[in-house]
Design an enzyme around this catalytic site. Structure first.
Site, PDB file in Angstrom:
ATOM      1  N   ALA A  24      12.522  -3.274  -3.311  1.00  0.00           N
ATOM      2  CA  ALA A  24      12.378  -4.674  -2.975  1.00  0.00           C
ATOM      3  C   ALA A  24      11.161  -5.238  -2.615  1.00  0.00           C
ATOM      4  CB  ALA A  24      13.402  -4.894  -1.811  1.00  0.00           C
ATOM      5  N   VAL A  77       3.067   8.384  11.992  1.00  0.00           N
ATOM      6  CA  VAL A  77       1.862   8.865  13.001  1.00  0.00           C
ATOM      7  C   VAL A  77       0.877   9.558  12.285  1.00  0.00           C
ATOM      8  CG1 VAL A  77       1.309   9.999  15.088  1.00  0.00           C
ATOM      9  CG2 VAL A  77       3.669   8.857  15.140  1.00  0.00           C
ATOM     10  N   THR A  88       0.791  -1.361   0.105  1.00  0.00           N
ATOM     11  CA  THR A  88      -0.121  -0.027   0.057  1.00  0.00           C
ATOM     12  C   THR A  88       0.921   1.179   0.053  1.00  0.00           C
ATOM     13  OG1 THR A  88      -1.696  -1.214   1.382  1.00  0.00           O
ATOM     14  CG2 THR A  88      -1.953   1.110   1.424  1.00  0.00           C
ATOM     15  N   ARG A 130       8.238  -8.874  -1.584  1.00  0.00           N
ATOM     16  CA  ARG A 130       8.612 -10.419  -1.189  1.00  0.00           C
ATOM     17  C   ARG A 130       8.432 -11.394  -2.356  1.00  0.00           C
ATOM     18  NH1 ARG A 130       5.196 -10.555   4.050  1.00  0.00           N
ATOM     19  NH2 ARG A 130       3.855  -9.766   2.450  1.00  0.00           N
ATOM     20  N   GLY A 182      -7.100  -0.909   2.266  1.00  0.00           N
ATOM     21  CA  GLY A 182      -5.574  -0.566   2.574  1.00  0.00           C
ATOM     22  C   GLY A 182      -5.341   0.209   3.775  1.00  0.00           C
ATOM     23  N   LYS A 197       1.782   4.905  18.206  1.00  0.00           N
ATOM     24  CA  LYS A 197       1.675   6.303  17.853  1.00  0.00           C
ATOM     25  C   LYS A 197       1.647   7.131  18.720  1.00  0.00           C
ATOM     26  CE  LYS A 197      -0.533   4.931  13.507  1.00  0.00           C
ATOM     27  NZ  LYS A 197      -1.915   4.642  12.969  1.00  0.00           N
ATOM     28  N   LYS A 253       5.874   2.403  12.734  1.00  0.00           N
ATOM     29  CA  LYS A 253       5.578   2.904  14.085  1.00  0.00           C
ATOM     30  C   LYS A 253       5.851   1.721  15.099  1.00  0.00           C
ATOM     31  CE  LYS A 253       1.627   1.981  11.972  1.00  0.00           C
ATOM     32  NZ  LYS A 253       0.925   2.515  10.822  1.00  0.00           N
ATOM     33  N   ILE A 290      -0.749  13.698   8.141  1.00  0.00           N
ATOM     34  CA  ILE A 290      -0.893  14.864   8.751  1.00  0.00           C
ATOM     35  C   ILE A 290       0.640  15.255   9.485  1.00  0.00           C
ATOM     36  CG2 ILE A 290      -1.602  15.951  11.068  1.00  0.00           C
ATOM     37  CD1 ILE A 290      -4.165  13.993  11.109  1.00  0.00           C
ATOM     38  N   GLU A 319      -3.767  -2.760   9.436  1.00  0.00           N
ATOM     39  CA  GLU A 319      -2.377  -3.487   9.600  1.00  0.00           C
ATOM     40  C   GLU A 319      -2.841  -4.999   9.347  1.00  0.00           C
ATOM     41  OE1 GLU A 319       0.625  -1.622  10.387  1.00  0.00           O
ATOM     42  OE2 GLU A 319      -0.936   0.141  10.117  1.00  0.00           O
TER      43      GLU A 319
HETATM   44  P1  NAP Z   1       1.673  -3.851   2.878  1.00  0.00           P
HETATM   45  O1  NAP Z   1       0.556  -3.379   1.843  1.00  0.00           O
HETATM   46  O2  NAP Z   1       1.536  -5.317   3.308  1.00  0.00           O
HETATM   47  O3  NAP Z   1       3.215  -3.886   1.995  1.00  0.00           O
HETATM   48  C1  NAP Z   1       4.044  -4.488   2.685  1.00  0.00           C
HETATM   49  C2  NAP Z   1       5.040  -4.651   1.464  1.00  0.00           C
HETATM   50  O4  NAP Z   1       6.419  -5.091   2.094  1.00  0.00           O
HETATM   51  C3  NAP Z   1       4.768  -5.663   0.390  1.00  0.00           C
HETATM   52  O5  NAP Z   1       5.077  -4.932  -1.127  1.00  0.00           O
HETATM   53  C4  NAP Z   1       5.546  -6.823   0.552  1.00  0.00           C
HETATM   54  O6  NAP Z   1       6.015  -7.650  -0.610  1.00  0.00           O
HETATM   55  C5  NAP Z   1       6.915  -6.186   1.267  1.00  0.00           C
HETATM   56  N1  NAP Z   1       7.477  -7.115   2.130  1.00  0.00           N
HETATM   57  C6  NAP Z   1       7.304  -7.633   3.042  1.00  0.00           C
HETATM   58  N2  NAP Z   1       8.461  -8.451   3.694  1.00  0.00           N
HETATM   59  C7  NAP Z   1       9.389  -8.314   2.542  1.00  0.00           C
HETATM   60  C8  NAP Z   1      10.775  -8.632   2.645  1.00  0.00           C
HETATM   61  N3  NAP Z   1      11.469  -9.253   3.638  1.00  0.00           N
HETATM   62  N4  NAP Z   1      11.779  -8.259   1.705  1.00  0.00           N
HETATM   63  C9  NAP Z   1      10.958  -7.295   0.864  1.00  0.00           C
HETATM   64  N5  NAP Z   1       9.685  -6.976   0.766  1.00  0.00           N
HETATM   65  C10 NAP Z   1       8.866  -7.257   1.724  1.00  0.00           C
HETATM   66  O7  NAP Z   1       1.929  -2.904   3.872  1.00  0.00           O
HETATM   67  P2  NAP Z   1       1.823  -1.357   4.247  1.00  0.00           P
HETATM   68  O8  NAP Z   1       0.343  -1.157   4.417  1.00  0.00           O
HETATM   69  O9  NAP Z   1       2.303  -0.815   2.786  1.00  0.00           O
HETATM   70  O10 NAP Z   1       2.350  -0.711   5.461  1.00  0.00           O
HETATM   71  C11 NAP Z   1       3.896  -0.723   5.215  1.00  0.00           C
HETATM   72  C12 NAP Z   1       4.273   0.161   6.444  1.00  0.00           C
HETATM   73  O11 NAP Z   1       3.660   1.339   6.450  1.00  0.00           O
HETATM   74  C13 NAP Z   1       4.029  -0.621   7.724  1.00  0.00           C
HETATM   75  O12 NAP Z   1       5.039  -0.356   8.825  1.00  0.00           O
HETATM   76  C14 NAP Z   1       2.752   0.104   8.251  1.00  0.00           C
HETATM   77  O13 NAP Z   1       2.467  -0.025   9.741  1.00  0.00           O
HETATM   78  C15 NAP Z   1       3.022   1.504   7.759  1.00  0.00           C
HETATM   79  N6  NAP Z   1       2.043   2.418   7.430  1.00  0.00           N
HETATM   80  C16 NAP Z   1       0.884   1.990   6.535  1.00  0.00           C
HETATM   81  C17 NAP Z   1      -0.344   2.852   6.655  1.00  0.00           C
HETATM   82  C18 NAP Z   1      -1.367   2.437   5.776  1.00  0.00           C
HETATM   83  O14 NAP Z   1      -2.150   3.049   5.617  1.00  0.00           O
HETATM   84  N7  NAP Z   1      -1.343   1.112   5.038  1.00  0.00           N
HETATM   85  C19 NAP Z   1      -0.237   4.088   6.928  1.00  0.00           C
HETATM   86  C20 NAP Z   1       1.072   4.644   7.788  1.00  0.00           C
HETATM   87  C21 NAP Z   1       2.015   3.484   7.989  1.00  0.00           C
HETATM   88  P3  NAP Z   1       4.875  -8.152  -1.406  1.00  0.00           P
HETATM   89  O15 NAP Z   1       3.930  -7.132  -2.163  1.00  0.00           O
HETATM   90  O16 NAP Z   1       5.753  -8.864  -2.537  1.00  0.00           O
HETATM   91  O17 NAP Z   1       4.178  -9.080  -0.560  1.00  0.00           O
HETATM   92  N1  HSE Z   2      -3.402   0.812  10.351  1.00  0.00           N
HETATM   93  C1  HSE Z   2      -3.269   2.208  10.395  1.00  0.00           C
HETATM   94  C2  HSE Z   2      -4.451   3.078  10.831  1.00  0.00           C
HETATM   95  C3  HSE Z   2      -2.634   2.902   9.425  1.00  0.00           C
HETATM   96  O1  HSE Z   2      -5.548   2.277  10.617  1.00  0.00           O
HETATM   97  O2  HSE Z   2      -4.432   4.094  11.270  1.00  0.00           O
HETATM   98  C4  HSE Z   2      -1.999   4.236   9.536  1.00  0.00           C
HETATM   99  O3  HSE Z   2      -0.951   4.252  10.209  1.00  0.00           O
END
Ligand code: NAP
Ligand code: HSE
Length: 434
Positions: free
Chosen positions: A43, A132, A13, A45, A187, A205, A105, A136, A190
């Site tokens: 990179a 966080v 995401t 997975r 998306g 956070k 976080k 924002i 977590e």
């Molecule tokens: P996600 O959609 O699950 O994406 C994770 C990505 O990491 C995927 O592309 C996955 O590959 C890749 N990956 C996992 N393990 C790996 C490894 N060992 N080597 C290389 N690539 C690897 O997660 P996300 O929602 O983007 O979240 C990512 C981070 O941002 C987290 O720390 C989350 O807490 C933070 N965050 C998320 C949001 C949100 O709204 N989603 C907001 C703020 C912060 P594949 O695609 O091949 O599976």
């Molecule tokens: N899972 C988190 C949320 C993503 O819903 O706020 C943003 O950090």
């Protein structure tokens, strides 16, 4: 124009959002920061995974080391989440003197001190605006905008998933499970979503914000956490009748004459007249009370691809400017400044309460319960008892005046033991932002 090569670890995401945002606004960013940011490697997975964002296959690898150790990559964005591989990646990059941007976080909350120390040791920096409240800029605001203020209180709706669920439960009477599935599809959630609904993501956070506000690193186990799993349609309904909305609120509050700070996350009754009550859907908001600035409010999308990418781009901009000027520690990742500070145990924290009981409707029940509250020196500010058939179970709702959590919990345990009280009492704290 100077070019900085960026290595992105994670193409989910957030990672795909960053790739798209750079494709869309890369030249605008370049004109503002005076350097071009080029995505050099990404990179993931699984190379075979179908992706909504078309990242060229030539950039992709499954080995994060190929990205971090590539001598042509100057800046790393860690966007995979989790606390094991992500920690290894960030430490490896910092050790090479490469600045890192992260949205993680959970990792910062658990290992922030170690990572900040590594950044300092290896003469580079760690940037974490996206960790966080999605889009924002609250980290920048606390670190820079409010650098001259003592932060007396901070209240935040910091989890988009929980706010999305609670909003749809209140406005549409929607079912918890169905709304959670929608939040996952969008998306926001977590992996696993328990991190969101049990309050841990919000705790990570709020711990980061508390650390920035008070200058000592708040470890995750010090944050009192209660999630939204047990918030029922009935609680939302009765809170509404009393003029309140239930929100998952993270609180950082220092009481006068104490070096202890309340750092907590729990479902909270917010008066409908307060601005936080009308923060709906995936939106987050942080209400900050500084001793010089007074009250300020930050509002925006708290989760999702684009909002989070916006904050990652802000950090990329800062990192590139620091690389360009060669300034290593203009703003270190974290500046400790109140080493004697400590988190107050929840039993010492003073709150007001909403209590919902299920009682047998017969004479004397209300009096017995009121006596227990009275003996504990807890005042009752209002009572609702919907009409029912005598002898049947009916809900009985109390709004209680201020008491410590320790005293309130003991009184409730006594009430739960009364034979006329059926099931576990529900207790939700009330915040009037005084
Ligand atoms: P996600 O959609 O699950 O994406 C994770 C990505 O990491 C995927 O592309 C996955 O590959 C890749 N990956 C996992 N393990 C790996 C490894 N060992 N080597 C290389 N690539 C690897 O997660 P996300 O929602 O983007 O979240 C990512 C981070 O941002 C987290 O720390 C989350 O807490 C933070 N965050 C998320 C949001 C949100 O709204 N989603 C907001 C703020 C912060 P594949 O695609 O091949 O599976
Ligand atoms: N899972 C988190 C949320 C993503 O819903 O706020 C943003 O950090």
């Amino acid at each position: 124009m100077q070019q900085v090569n960026l290595g992105i670890i994670g193409g989910g995401t957030v990672g795909s959002g960053v790739y798209e945002a750079l494709a869309r606004n890369g030249s605008l960013l370049a004109s503002r920061i005076g350097a071009n940011v080029k995505v050099h490697r990404v990179a993931v997975r699984d190379l075979k995974k179908k992706r909504a964002t078309a990242i060229p296959a030539s950039l992709l690898t499954t080995d994060w080391r190929e990205v971090v150790f590539d001598p042509n990559v100057q800046l790393i964005a860690e966007l995979i989440g989790g606390t094991t591989t992500a920690r290894e990646i960030i430490l490896a990059a910092l050790k090479l003197g490469k600045p890192v941007v992260t949205a993680n976080k959970a990792l910062l909350s658990a290992h922030g001190e170690e990572l900040f120390a590594a950044a300092k040791k290896y003469g580079t920096n760690l940037y974490y605006e996206a960790s966080v409240c999605g889009g924002i800029p609250i980290i920048k605001s606390l670190r820079e905008g409010f650098v001259g203020n003592r932060i007396n209180a901070l209240y935040g709706i910091v989890n988009g998933t929980c706010n999305y669920i609670l909003t749809r439960m209140k406005l549409e009477g929607a079912d918890f499970g169905a709304v959670l599935a929608d939040a996952q599809k969008l998306g926001y959630a977590e992996t696993p979503p328990d991190l969101d609904i049990d309050g841990h993501d919000a705790a990570h956070k709020i711990g980061i914000l508390a650390s920035l506000a008070h200058g000592f690193w708040v470890k995750p186990k010090k944050v009192f956490v209660d999630g939204i799993r047990h918030v029922s349609a009935l609680d939302i309904k009765y809170a509404g009748e009393l003029g309140y909305t239930i929100k998952l609120i993270g609180t950082v509050k220092k009481s006068e004459n104490s070096s202890r700070v309340q750092v907590s996350v729990y479902p909270t009754l917010v008066p409908n007249s307060h601005v936080l009550a009308s923060v709906n859907g995936v939106f987050n908001a942080v209400f900050v009370r500084g001793d010089i600035v007074g009250d300020s409010l930050f509002y925006g999308r708290g989760a999702g691809k684009d909002a989070t990418a916006s904050s990652v781009l802000s950090d990329i901009g800062d990192a590139v400017l620091d690389l360009k000027t060669g300034i290593k520690n203009r703003l270190p990742a974290f500046v400790p400044h109140e080493r004697a500070g400590a988190v107050a145990p929840i039993s010492e924290v003073v709150s007001q309460y909403f209590v919902r009981l299920n009682v047998v409707d017969k004479p004397g029940v209300l009096a017995k319960i009121a006596t227990i509250f009275g003996q504990a020196n807890i005042g009752i500010s209002s009572v609702i008892q919907p009409e029912g058939e005598e002898g049947e179970s009916v809900p009985l709702i109390f709004m209680l005046h201020y008491a410590t959590n320790g005293v309130a919990a003991k009184a409730l345990a006594k009430i739960a033991n009364l034979p006329t009280v059926k099931g576990k009492p529900v207790m939700i704290r009330v915040e009037n932002f005084e």
